[in-house]
Design a protein around this motif. Sequence first.
Motif, mmCIF file in Angstrom:
data_model
loop_
_atom_site.group_PDB
_atom_site.id
_atom_site.type_symbol
_atom_site.label_atom_id
_atom_site.label_comp_id
_atom_site.label_asym_id
_atom_site.label_seq_id
_atom_site.Cartn_x
_atom_site.Cartn_y
_atom_site.Cartn_z
ATOM 1 N N SER A 82 0.674 -0.925 -0.306
ATOM 2 C CA SER A 82 0.316 0.273 0.234
ATOM 3 C C SER A 82 0.987 1.194 -0.285
ATOM 4 O O SER A 82 0.204 2.079 0.017
ATOM 5 N N ALA A 83 1.999 1.232 0.058
ATOM 6 C CA ALA A 83 2.891 1.938 -0.160
ATOM 7 C C ALA A 83 3.876 2.180 -1.325
ATOM 8 O O ALA A 83 3.567 1.213 -2.357
ATOM 9 N N THR A 84 4.622 2.903 -1.988
ATOM 10 C CA THR A 84 5.264 3.167 -2.501
ATOM 11 C C THR A 84 7.224 3.561 -1.917
ATOM 12 O O THR A 84 6.721 4.717 -1.591
ATOM 13 N N ALA A 85 8.127 3.046 -2.524
ATOM 14 C CA ALA A 85 9.189 3.732 -1.982
ATOM 15 C C ALA A 85 10.422 4.235 -3.742
ATOM 16 O O ALA A 85 9.889 3.857 -4.461
ATOM 17 N N VAL A 86 10.850 5.545 -2.662
ATOM 18 C CA VAL A 86 11.650 5.635 -4.484
ATOM 19 C C VAL A 86 12.828 5.273 -3.885
ATOM 20 O O VAL A 86 13.539 5.577 -2.250
ATOM 21 N N ARG A 96 9.297 7.663 0.385
ATOM 22 C CA ARG A 96 8.584 6.591 0.389
ATOM 23 C C ARG A 96 7.196 7.398 0.632
ATOM 24 O O ARG A 96 7.532 8.525 0.394
ATOM 25 N N VAL A 97 5.929 7.512 -0.273
ATOM 26 C CA VAL A 97 4.739 7.703 -0.354
ATOM 27 C C VAL A 97 4.029 7.434 0.013
ATOM 28 O O VAL A 97 4.470 5.358 -0.103
ATOM 29 N N PRO A 98 2.732 6.848 1.138
ATOM 30 C CA PRO A 98 2.305 6.061 1.457
ATOM 31 C C PRO A 98 1.205 5.811 0.339
ATOM 32 O O PRO A 98 0.107 6.218 0.814
ATOM 33 N N GLY A 99 1.224 5.653 -0.231
ATOM 34 C CA GLY A 99 0.161 6.040 -1.960
ATOM 35 C C GLY A 99 0.937 4.484 -2.815
ATOM 36 O O GLY A 99 1.799 4.156 -2.793
#
Length: 161
Positions: A82-86, A96-99
């Motif tokens: 449920s999150a996307t890492a840079v 990291r963004v919470p989506g």
Amino acid sequence: MKALFLVSALAALATPTVPRDTQPWWAPQGTMVAFQREAPDLDGSDVLFTPAVRGAEVDLIGAGRLRGFRPGSGDLLVEQGSATAVVDGSDREIGRVPGVAATWSPDGARIAFLQGDVLAVAAASGADVRTLATGIVPPPSDLTGPVWSPDGASVAIATGS
């Protein structure tokens, strides 16, 4: 006849018996290609790299769904649950963004993403999350997620609501 079609449709969704490579993304420098691989020996799918000239594939990132290279950089957006890492090219998480369904702005300074039914934007590090819109429900056929305008001033997204 419908039951036979349903069975073959479900079989098509199963883990492939041979590796299946999809979603190629060129690195901005043009030296590498990142792609998604699903294979019988993987739990889900992994992000792999290959040199632009024929060469060996390298599994640097591991599990996750590739969302694209940062413009002008080798940093990647990799969706993980449920999150996307840079991550950088050595798989070091640098943000990291919470989506999910995250996409880079044209200048690589911001990330647009979905968090539930909220369309949000954050800095490339994941800080300074701002809500752009609520009540967003993308249609099931939407594979793109948010799309930035060429000048980075606007974000568009398909919605079924």
